[in-house]
Design a protein around this motif. Structure first.
Motif, PDB file in Angstrom:
ATOM      1  N   ASP A  17      -1.014   5.211  -6.891  1.00 55.24           N
ATOM      2  CA  ASP A  17       0.337   5.401  -7.418  1.00 55.24           C
ATOM      3  C   ASP A  17       1.371   5.468  -6.293  1.00 55.24           C
ATOM      4  O   ASP A  17       2.523   5.080  -6.482  1.00 55.24           O
ATOM      5  CB  ASP A  17       0.391   6.684  -8.244  1.00 55.24           C
ATOM      6  N   ARG A  18       0.955   5.939  -5.124  1.00 57.40           N
ATOM      7  CA  ARG A  18       1.878   6.104  -4.001  1.00 57.40           C
ATOM      8  C   ARG A  18       1.256   5.543  -2.721  1.00 57.40           C
ATOM      9  O   ARG A  18       0.037   5.408  -2.605  1.00 57.40           O
ATOM     10  CB  ARG A  18       2.263   7.571  -3.813  1.00 57.40           C
ATOM     11  N   THR A  19       2.149   5.261  -1.754  1.00 59.29           N
ATOM     12  CA  THR A  19       1.724   4.568  -0.534  1.00 59.29           C
ATOM     13  C   THR A  19       2.276   5.269   0.691  1.00 59.29           C
ATOM     14  O   THR A  19       3.385   5.811   0.671  1.00 59.29           O
ATOM     15  CB  THR A  19       2.225   3.098  -0.548  1.00 59.29           C
ATOM     16  N   LEU A  20       1.496   5.224   1.766  1.00 55.68           N
ATOM     17  CA  LEU A  20       1.921   5.725   3.070  1.00 55.68           C
ATOM     18  C   LEU A  20       1.819   4.584   4.079  1.00 55.68           C
ATOM     19  O   LEU A  20       0.764   3.961   4.206  1.00 55.68           O
ATOM     20  CB  LEU A  20       1.030   6.892   3.510  1.00 55.68           C
ATOM     21  N   LEU A  21       2.923   4.290   4.774  1.00 54.33           N
ATOM     22  CA  LEU A  21       2.936   3.290   5.833  1.00 54.33           C
ATOM     23  C   LEU A  21       3.050   3.999   7.174  1.00 54.33           C
ATOM     24  O   LEU A  21       3.861   4.923   7.328  1.00 54.33           O
ATOM     25  CB  LEU A  21       4.118   2.324   5.670  1.00 54.33           C
ATOM     26  N   ALA A  37      -3.770   9.266   7.955  1.00 54.90           N
ATOM     27  CA  ALA A  37      -3.443   9.133   6.534  1.00 54.90           C
ATOM     28  C   ALA A  37      -4.303  10.033   5.660  1.00 54.90           C
ATOM     29  O   ALA A  37      -3.811  10.631   4.696  1.00 54.90           O
ATOM     30  CB  ALA A  37      -3.600   7.680   6.101  1.00 54.90           C
ATOM     31  N   SER A  38      -5.574  10.142   5.983  1.00 57.65           N
ATOM     32  CA  SER A  38      -6.471  10.953   5.150  1.00 57.65           C
ATOM     33  C   SER A  38      -6.137  12.439   5.234  1.00 57.65           C
ATOM     34  O   SER A  38      -6.522  13.218   4.355  1.00 57.65           O
ATOM     35  CB  SER A  38      -7.924  10.730   5.574  1.00 57.65           C
ATOM     36  N   GLN A  45      -2.567   5.270  -1.000  1.00 58.51           N
ATOM     37  CA  GLN A  45      -3.032   4.068  -0.318  1.00 58.51           C
ATOM     38  C   GLN A  45      -2.262   3.984   0.999  1.00 58.51           C
ATOM     39  O   GLN A  45      -1.025   4.073   1.015  1.00 58.51           O
ATOM     40  CB  GLN A  45      -2.774   2.815  -1.154  1.00 58.51           C
ATOM     41  N   ALA A  46      -2.961   3.826   2.102  1.00 48.95           N
ATOM     42  CA  ALA A  46      -2.322   3.820   3.407  1.00 48.95           C
ATOM     43  C   ALA A  46      -2.466   2.465   4.089  1.00 48.95           C
ATOM     44  O   ALA A  46      -3.498   1.795   3.969  1.00 48.95           O
ATOM     45  CB  ALA A  46      -2.914   4.909   4.292  1.00 48.95           C
ATOM     46  N   TYR A  47      -1.410   2.094   4.809  1.00 50.95           N
ATOM     47  CA  TYR A  47      -1.408   0.891   5.634  1.00 50.95           C
ATOM     48  C   TYR A  47      -0.852   1.257   7.003  1.00 50.95           C
ATOM     49  O   TYR A  47       0.161   1.969   7.100  1.00 50.95           O
ATOM     50  CB  TYR A  47      -0.527  -0.204   5.031  1.00 50.95           C
TER      51      TYR A  47
END
Length: 207
Positions: A17-21, A37-38, A45-47
């Motif tokens: 639902d949400r993302t971390l860049l 990120a973890s 979801q991380a990139y």
């Protein structure tokens, strides 16, 4: 234009639902920063992107711009107008933001050191849910969009790489430009310590 290389976690990406860049610092790379990120946002979801330029001294290191061409350690905040490396990184990141299968309004952009500088120089122009800057600084006067994403700046009072005064000057420039920014000094060096992680976790939970 060539595409940025990046890593993701989980890999392959999930329908989170949400993302971390994440944007790494000078001499690091995506693999260095992705494990953060973890800790910061385990359900996101991380990139993590690799900067486009090779580092001059670190074999696997990357950089967003060449420090030798820029006055990044003065309160002028301004990079050499003749240098094009920052503009190249910004253009590649802009393309990356648009091509990733994510909703920017549900995405946090976070960067460390030079990655924090890119977070501020570019992130203010996109509809992110929020920006987190660890040990970072402004490289030019801010040009925020409206509405502007909220910003969390965390900086060590004993930072030997990016002096605390530079972070303070950056904060003043952001506040003067009506950017919704919170500035947290911590008794640490050029690092992301547990106190910084706790502040970032709280910010992410609210945005």
């Amino acid at each position: 234009m060539a595409a940025l290389r990046y890593r993701c976690a989980p890999d392959p990406p999930t329908a989170a639902d949400r993302t971390l860049l994440l944007l790494h610092g000078w001499g690091a790379n995506a693999a260095d920063l992705l494990p953060l990120a973890s800790v910061l946002a385990p359900t996101y979801q991380a990139y993590a992107a690799d900067a486009p330029f090779p580092h001059p001294y670190v074999t696997e290191g990357r950089m967003w711009y060449d420090l030798s061409q820029h006055d990044g350690a003065s309160e002028s905040l301004l990079l050499d107008d003749r240098a094009t490396d920052l503009a190249t990184s910004e253009a590649m990141l802009s393309q990356w933001f648009e091509e990733l299968p994510i909703d920017l309004s549900r995405t946090i952009l976070a960067g460390f050191s030079q990655g924090g500088a890119l977070t501020l120089s570019l992130g203010l122009q996109f509809p992110f849910a929020g920006l987190i800057v660890f040990s970072g600084y402004l490289v030019r006067p801010p040009t925020p969009r409206s509405p502007c994403p909220p910003v969390l700046m965390i900086h060590g009072t004993a930072d030997p790489v990016v002096p605390f005064a530079i972070a303070q000057a950056s904060y003043r420039h952001l506040a003067a430009a009506n950017v919704p920014v919170r500035f947290h000094p911590l008794p640490m060096g050029h690092e992301i310590n547990p106190a910084a992680i706790a502040l970032a976790q709280s910010f992410i939970a609210c945005h």
